[in-house]
Design an enzyme around this catalytic site. Structure first.
Site, PDB file in Angstrom:
ATOM      1  N   ASP A 243      73.326  -1.771  29.263  1.00 26.08           N
ATOM      2  CA  ASP A 243      73.218  -1.234  27.902  1.00 26.08           C
ATOM      3  C   ASP A 243      73.613   0.234  27.801  1.00 26.08           C
ATOM      4  OD1 ASP A 243      72.378  -3.636  26.759  1.00 26.08           O
ATOM      5  OD2 ASP A 243      70.301  -3.276  27.358  1.00 26.08           O
ATOM      6  N   ASP A 274      75.423   5.034  41.905  1.00 22.55           N
ATOM      7  CA  ASP A 274      75.854   6.203  42.666  1.00 22.55           C
ATOM      8  C   ASP A 274      77.191   6.737  42.152  1.00 22.55           C
ATOM      9  OD1 ASP A 274      73.590   5.953  44.286  1.00 22.55           O
ATOM     10  OD2 ASP A 274      74.630   4.638  45.692  1.00 22.55           O
TER      11      ASP A 274
END
Length: 326
Positions: A243, A274
């Site tokens: 989202d 990351d």
């Protein structure tokens, strides 16, 4: 794909210096049709050895985008050490400051299912030997950066010392509270400029109730920023998985900025968070706002989700533009 929310050509103008302190791991990865239940054995595909570690991943992502990235951490005396350093160097990361210690390098065991979900088991290895003495010996190289990236796969006293040294020298400190702890040391919070967490971690850290229906669009984000400021941190990025993300920034005209997701057919979500963090680091080092950095990170992490592995799935600006501007 609509790219009007972020001009992707800006990815080719990243600059500035990023210091990343923390973990480097070899990811032992197996793909299965579904993740096993407790006590269950499932059949998997061939074992893949891929370069990873949260900090190594973040460094590689930032370097591939064009930032000048210095990696600080420790590798062991095994063959995995060269494997990790060679892949980071190939991404453009300066690994000359990495410490070599006796024993195994860090590693993770990862299972990825057909829906791109994963489970991860982490063994610290050499990452546990990233000591305070070591980072203090590198103070000149660390404080010469524009921004510092930290996560919690290294000893907490080392992470805290890095944050203090760099913050006091005027380097912006971005902390990824992962693996998550709700009990961050007060000194670490004091010297953190920007926090990166997911929505569940944010709710736990700030003692807020997560929405029962998982509808974060109706969440009280101004209250979250108020609680964050009470801790002493004025900027944060809260990731929402598929989202998108929310930027909380008490220093900007717009205190709450919703960042829309970039939709792709996900293959493997390992390391996507990351790559998001590495992009934010590179953006901040380039003088971008936190919101602009997070918008760029939406595209970079979506690109990563479309490939397998962590660092192995990261793209250059040209590759990312080619995918989303087609």
């Amino acid at each position: 794909m609509d790219t009007t929310s972020f001009p992707l050509q800006l990815l080719e103008h990243m600059h500035g210096t990023v210091a990343v302190v923390g973990s480097m791991n070899v990811d032992y990865t197996i793909t299965t049709a579904r993740l096993p239940e407790p006590g269950e054995t499932v059949a998997g595909g061939p074992l893949e050895l891929l370069p990873g570690g949260k900090s190594g991943n973040q460094a590689a992502a930032a370097a591939l985008l064009g930032a000048d990235v210095r990696m600080f951490g420790a590798v062991g005396s095994d063959s995995n050490a060269d494997f990790l350093l060679d892949h980071l160097a190939a991404a453009g990361v300066d690994t000359s400051h990495v410490r070599h210690v006796d024993g195994p390098s860090g590693l993770t065991v990862i299972t990825v299912d057909a829906s791109a979900e994963n489970t991860i088991v982490y063994s610290a290895g050499s990452n546990a030997q990233v000591s305070v003495d070591y980072v203090e010996s590198k103070i000149g190289e660390l404080t010469g950066a524009d921004v510092l990236g930290l996560c919690l796969e290294s000893p907490i006293e080392t992470v805290t010392a890095c944050a203090r040294m760099c913050h006091e020298a005027g380097v912006r400190v971005l902390l990824n509270d992962s693996p998550f702890t709700a009990d961050l040391p007060a000194e670490l919070i004091e010297h953190t400029d920007i926090l990166l967490v997911n929505e569940i971690e944010m709710a736990q850290l700030l003692d807020l109730q997560a929405p029962a229906d998982d509808d974060w669009s109706a969440f009280d984000w101004p209250l979250a920023l108020e609680r964050l400021e009470a801790l002493g941190i004025r900027q944060a990025v809260v990731t929402l998985g598929a989202d998108g993300s929310v930027v909380l920034d008490a220093t900007a005209d717009e205190h709450v900025t919703r960042i829309a997701p970039v939709r792709v057919d996900a293959v493997d979500t390992t390391g996507c968070g990351d790559s998001f963090m590495g992009t934010v680091l590179a953006g901040l080092a380039s003088g971008w706002s936190l919101a602009a950095s997070a918008r760029a990170a939406a595209y970079v992490s979506a690109y990563a989700a479309s490939g397998r592995g962590a660092q192995a799935s990261y793209g250059t600006p040209a590759q990312i533009r080619a995918k989303f501007e087609a």
